[in-house]
Design a protein around this motif. Structure first.
Motif, PDB file in Angstrom:
ATOM      1  N   CYS A 199     -39.120 -10.256 -48.090  1.00  0.00           N
ATOM      2  CA  CYS A 199     -39.618 -10.923 -46.875  1.00  0.00           C
ATOM      3  C   CYS A 199     -38.473 -11.212 -45.911  1.00  0.00           C
ATOM      4  CB  CYS A 199     -40.349 -12.215 -47.224  1.00  0.00           C
ATOM      5  SG  CYS A 199     -41.998 -11.957 -47.896  1.00  0.00           S
ATOM      6  N   ARG A 200     -37.365 -11.696 -46.425  1.00  0.00           N
ATOM      7  CA  ARG A 200     -36.205 -11.961 -45.560  1.00  0.00           C
ATOM      8  C   ARG A 200     -35.717 -10.651 -44.925  1.00  0.00           C
ATOM      9  NH1 ARG A 200     -34.654 -15.298 -49.957  1.00  0.00           N
ATOM     10  NH2 ARG A 200     -33.125 -13.742 -50.593  1.00  0.00           N
ATOM     11  N   PHE A 201     -35.706  -9.601 -45.711  1.00  0.00           N
ATOM     12  CA  PHE A 201     -35.277  -8.300 -45.206  1.00  0.00           C
ATOM     13  C   PHE A 201     -36.225  -7.804 -44.109  1.00  0.00           C
ATOM     14  CE2 PHE A 201     -35.395  -3.580 -45.714  1.00  0.00           C
ATOM     15  CZ  PHE A 201     -34.124  -3.325 -45.234  1.00  0.00           C
ATOM     16  N   ALA A 202     -37.529  -7.886 -44.344  1.00  0.00           N
ATOM     17  CA  ALA A 202     -38.512  -7.443 -43.349  1.00  0.00           C
ATOM     18  C   ALA A 202     -38.412  -8.294 -42.082  1.00  0.00           C
ATOM     19  CB  ALA A 202     -39.924  -7.517 -43.928  1.00  0.00           C
ATOM     20  N   TYR A 203     -38.118  -9.574 -42.248  1.00  0.00           N
ATOM     21  CA  TYR A 203     -37.994 -10.466 -41.093  1.00  0.00           C
ATOM     22  C   TYR A 203     -36.865 -10.022 -40.162  1.00  0.00           C
ATOM     23  CZ  TYR A 203     -37.352 -14.637 -38.292  1.00  0.00           C
ATOM     24  OH  TYR A 203     -37.227 -15.492 -37.239  1.00  0.00           O
ATOM     25  N   VAL A 204     -35.794  -9.499 -40.731  1.00  0.00           N
ATOM     26  CA  VAL A 204     -34.676  -9.023 -39.917  1.00  0.00           C
ATOM     27  C   VAL A 204     -35.149  -7.923 -38.969  1.00  0.00           C
ATOM     28  CG1 VAL A 204     -32.475  -7.768 -40.016  1.00  0.00           C
ATOM     29  CG2 VAL A 204     -32.909  -9.653 -41.587  1.00  0.00           C
ATOM     30  N   ILE A 205     -36.078  -7.128 -39.396  1.00  0.00           N
ATOM     31  CA  ILE A 205     -36.588  -6.032 -38.572  1.00  0.00           C
ATOM     32  C   ILE A 205     -37.701  -6.504 -37.641  1.00  0.00           C
ATOM     33  CG2 ILE A 205     -37.752  -3.774 -38.630  1.00  0.00           C
ATOM     34  CD1 ILE A 205     -36.440  -3.409 -41.442  1.00  0.00           C
ATOM     35  N   LEU A 206     -38.584  -7.350 -38.167  1.00  0.00           N
ATOM     36  CA  LEU A 206     -39.805  -7.697 -37.448  1.00  0.00           C
ATOM     37  C   LEU A 206     -39.718  -8.953 -36.576  1.00  0.00           C
ATOM     38  CD1 LEU A 206     -42.169  -6.941 -40.425  1.00  0.00           C
ATOM     39  CD2 LEU A 206     -41.938  -5.594 -38.335  1.00  0.00           C
ATOM     40  N   HIS A 207     -38.818  -9.851 -36.890  1.00  0.00           N
ATOM     41  CA  HIS A 207     -38.651 -11.093 -36.131  1.00  0.00           C
ATOM     42  C   HIS A 207     -39.883 -11.988 -36.180  1.00  0.00           C
ATOM     43  CE1 HIS A 207     -35.258  -8.899 -34.647  1.00  0.00           C
ATOM     44  NE2 HIS A 207     -36.015  -8.049 -34.019  1.00  0.00           N
ATOM     45  N   CYS A 208     -40.704 -11.808 -37.169  1.00  0.00           N
ATOM     46  CA  CYS A 208     -41.913 -12.625 -37.305  1.00  0.00           C
ATOM     47  C   CYS A 208     -42.161 -12.841 -38.797  1.00  0.00           C
ATOM     48  CB  CYS A 208     -43.097 -11.921 -36.661  1.00  0.00           C
ATOM     49  SG  CYS A 208     -44.663 -12.784 -36.911  1.00  0.00           S
ATOM     50  N   GLU A 209     -42.111 -14.092 -39.203  1.00  0.00           N
ATOM     51  CA  GLU A 209     -42.260 -14.416 -40.625  1.00  0.00           C
ATOM     52  C   GLU A 209     -43.607 -13.954 -41.176  1.00  0.00           C
ATOM     53  OE1 GLU A 209     -42.257 -18.438 -43.345  1.00  0.00           O
ATOM     54  OE2 GLU A 209     -41.056 -18.410 -41.519  1.00  0.00           O
ATOM     55  N   HIS A 210     -44.666 -14.218 -40.419  1.00  0.00           N
ATOM     56  CA  HIS A 210     -46.008 -13.851 -40.870  1.00  0.00           C
ATOM     57  C   HIS A 210     -46.149 -12.334 -41.050  1.00  0.00           C
ATOM     58  CE1 HIS A 210     -50.339 -13.995 -41.307  1.00  0.00           C
ATOM     59  NE2 HIS A 210     -50.454 -13.125 -40.325  1.00  0.00           N
TER      60      HIS A 210
ATOM     61  N   GLU B 248     -29.929 -10.968 -33.141  1.00  0.00           N
ATOM     62  CA  GLU B 248     -31.161 -10.300 -32.724  1.00  0.00           C
ATOM     63  C   GLU B 248     -30.888  -9.172 -31.739  1.00  0.00           C
ATOM     64  OE1 GLU B 248     -34.074 -10.679 -34.125  1.00  0.00           O
ATOM     65  OE2 GLU B 248     -33.130 -12.166 -35.416  1.00  0.00           O
ATOM     66  N   LYS B 249     -29.775  -9.249 -31.029  1.00  0.00           N
ATOM     67  CA  LYS B 249     -29.436  -8.226 -30.039  1.00  0.00           C
ATOM     68  C   LYS B 249     -28.696  -7.042 -30.645  1.00  0.00           C
ATOM     69  CE  LYS B 249     -29.331 -11.225 -26.034  1.00  0.00           C
ATOM     70  NZ  LYS B 249     -28.552 -11.703 -24.910  1.00  0.00           N
ATOM     71  N   LEU B 250     -28.311  -7.148 -31.897  1.00  0.00           N
ATOM     72  CA  LEU B 250     -27.632  -6.024 -32.541  1.00  0.00           C
ATOM     73  C   LEU B 250     -28.583  -4.843 -32.660  1.00  0.00           C
ATOM     74  CD1 LEU B 250     -25.730  -7.682 -35.538  1.00  0.00           C
ATOM     75  CD2 LEU B 250     -24.731  -6.720 -33.455  1.00  0.00           C
ATOM     76  N   PRO B 251     -28.057  -3.623 -32.632  1.00  0.00           N
ATOM     77  CA  PRO B 251     -28.906  -2.467 -32.919  1.00  0.00           C
ATOM     78  C   PRO B 251     -29.534  -2.648 -34.309  1.00  0.00           C
ATOM     79  CG  PRO B 251     -26.754  -1.764 -32.115  1.00  0.00           C
ATOM     80  CD  PRO B 251     -26.670  -3.244 -32.339  1.00  0.00           C
ATOM     81  N   GLU B 252     -30.716  -2.128 -34.465  1.00  0.00           N
ATOM     82  CA  GLU B 252     -31.494  -2.382 -35.678  1.00  0.00           C
ATOM     83  C   GLU B 252     -30.737  -2.080 -36.973  1.00  0.00           C
ATOM     84  OE1 GLU B 252     -35.575  -0.776 -37.595  1.00  0.00           O
ATOM     85  OE2 GLU B 252     -35.535  -1.202 -35.452  1.00  0.00           O
ATOM     86  N   GLN B 253     -30.112  -0.917 -37.051  1.00  0.00           N
ATOM     87  CA  GLN B 253     -29.419  -0.549 -38.280  1.00  0.00           C
ATOM     88  C   GLN B 253     -28.249  -1.497 -38.546  1.00  0.00           C
ATOM     89  OE1 GLN B 253     -27.829   3.452 -38.537  1.00  0.00           O
ATOM     90  NE2 GLN B 253     -28.216   3.467 -40.716  1.00  0.00           N
ATOM     91  N   CYS B 254     -27.527  -1.870 -37.512  1.00  0.00           N
ATOM     92  CA  CYS B 254     -26.416  -2.832 -37.668  1.00  0.00           C
ATOM     93  C   CYS B 254     -26.952  -4.159 -38.197  1.00  0.00           C
ATOM     94  CB  CYS B 254     -25.722  -3.081 -36.334  1.00  0.00           C
ATOM     95  SG  CYS B 254     -24.590  -1.798 -35.813  1.00  0.00           S
ATOM     96  N   ARG B 255     -28.052  -4.624 -37.613  1.00  0.00           N
ATOM     97  CA  ARG B 255     -28.634  -5.913 -37.996  1.00  0.00           C
ATOM     98  C   ARG B 255     -29.075  -5.901 -39.462  1.00  0.00           C
ATOM     99  NH1 ARG B 255     -32.271  -6.239 -34.240  1.00  0.00           N
ATOM    100  NH2 ARG B 255     -33.984  -5.460 -35.474  1.00  0.00           N
TER     101      ARG B 255
END
Length: 182
Positions: A30-41, A121-128
């Motif tokens: 969930c924490r990993f997915a949140y990094v990509i999605l920015h939404c806990e739900h 949040e502004k980092l490129p996705e792969q970097c983040r």
């Protein structure tokens, strides 16, 4: 926990083995997915869907490599698909105005953490994603490379890029940050 044995038990429809797997991985995924999605739900939904699909395909599933890698890659792909098909997603994070506060203010940890969060949040996705796995999950560069099916050199380069971009975005706050902690 012997992960290969656990998968074999799941293939045989052992619900307790599946529950053990779910409990072991759920919060990390969930924490990993949140990094990509920015939404806990949405992150929770993606992870739950990943586990549902795993259970539905349990008899035919073939995990050739690392179970951790399989789960993280599955969640990453599901998260990216969710982002791809989402329409008019709202940004739930603070505006750029937080980044524009005067440099002369005294160090404020709460403000710094907000700025750091915005910068992340502004980092490129792969970097983040790589930064998150390294610094929030505590994985080694080799583990990250294995999880994401990337070369260790790519991981090293992406971490350097992340640090450079974070440093650049937080530059105006750098002086007060370092003075507060030296």
């Amino acid at each position: 926990m012997d992960k290969h044995l656990l998968i074999e038990r799941i293939k045989q429809s052992d619900k307790s083995a599946f529950n053990e797997l779910f409990i072991h991985y759920y919060s990390r995924l969930c924490r990993f997915a949140y990094v990509i999605l920015h939404c806990e739900h949405t992150a929770e939904e993606v992870v739950q869907d990943t586990f549902v699909k795993l259970w539905e395909k349990r008899k035919s599933i073939s995990i050739l490599g690392n179970l951790d890698s399989y789960l993280f890659v599955s969640v990453r792909n599901a998260s990216l698909n969710s982002v791809k098909y989402a329409s008019n997603r709202k940004n739930n994070f603070a505006s750029d105005e937080l980044m524009k506060e005067p440099e002369s203010e005294p160090f404020n940890q709460e403000v710094f953490l907000k700025r750091l969060h915005i910068a992340l949040e502004k980092l490129p996705e792969q970097c983040r994603i790589i930064y998150f796995l390294k610094n929030m999950e505590g994985l080694t560069q080799d583990e990250i490379a294995q999880y994401l099916n990337l070369s260790p050199k790519t991981i090293e380069n992406q971490l350097k890029i992340a640090m450079l971009k974070l440093r650049e975005m937080l530059y105006q706050y750098k002086h007060t940050f370092y003075n507060g902690y030296e």
